[in-house]
Enzyme design. Structure first.
Site, mmCIF file in Angstrom:
data_model
loop_
_atom_site.group_PDB
_atom_site.id
_atom_site.type_symbol
_atom_site.label_atom_id
_atom_site.label_comp_id
_atom_site.label_asym_id
_atom_site.label_seq_id
_atom_site.Cartn_x
_atom_site.Cartn_y
_atom_site.Cartn_z
ATOM 1 N N ASP A 158 7.043 -40.732 -29.901
ATOM 2 C CA ASP A 158 5.435 -41.594 -29.063
ATOM 3 C C ASP A 158 4.778 -41.188 -30.086
ATOM 4 O OD1 ASP A 158 7.113 -43.151 -26.820
ATOM 5 O OD2 ASP A 158 7.900 -41.212 -26.281
ATOM 6 N N ASP A 165 6.614 -48.921 -23.941
ATOM 7 C CA ASP A 165 6.616 -47.921 -23.170
ATOM 8 C C ASP A 165 5.651 -48.815 -21.927
ATOM 9 O OD1 ASP A 165 8.358 -46.217 -23.081
ATOM 10 O OD2 ASP A 165 7.241 -44.450 -23.887
#
Length: 154
Positions: A112, A130
């Site tokens: 991330d 995401d």
């Protein structure tokens, strides 16, 4: 809709590979892009929002197998979808799920890197996979609302 999932997967993986190995974000450290946006490196060993963090191999494999099973189910649903919009939304989710699944298998965690914040408020750190998943889920919600409550009864 295979191409939608594939494009989402390629964009996700390319961004992660470039940030990890081209830009070397792990050593470069956080980068301020805007006063409210930073590029940072976070290894997410859980699922969405960092829930169910797994440090051991057993948890990692359970999450990986769950991702594979969910992805297969979503792909079957997309092939049987009655509308192109629904198939598109499902393809976004599939592309994102595969992208995060590849990370989990390759690194033991999901990469991330996008961090929004405003003052003391900090949004969670996420990646392009995401974004595809959230957009796909929003599409599913819209499709469900647009179709009306009686569609399921038919």
């Amino acid at each position: 809709m295979f191409w939608i999932a594939l494009v989402g997967l390629v964009l996700d993986q390319a961004s992660k590979l470039w940030l990890l190995y081209g830009f070397n974000l792990g050593q470069a450290g956080p980068v301020e892009v805007l006063p409210v946006l930073d590029i940072v490196l976070v290894w997410n060993r859980g699922i969405s929002y960092g829930l169910f963090q797994q440090d051991g191999d057993l948890g990692r494999w359970i999450l990986a197998i769950g991702t594979v099973a969910a992805t297969i189910g979503l792909w079957i649903w997309s092939v049987r979808a009655e509308t192109r919009f629904l198939a598109f939304a499902l393809a976004l989710i599939v592309g994102g799920a595969i992208g995060n699944g590849i990370d989990r298998l390759a690194y033991g965690a999901v990469v991330d890197f996008v961090h929004f914040h405003l003052g003391t408020f900090s949004w969670y750190v996420f990646n392009l996979a995401d974004v595809w998943i959230v957009a796909g889920v929003a599409g599913l919600l819209y499709d469900g609302i647009k179709s009306g409550p009686n569609k399921a009864a038919k």
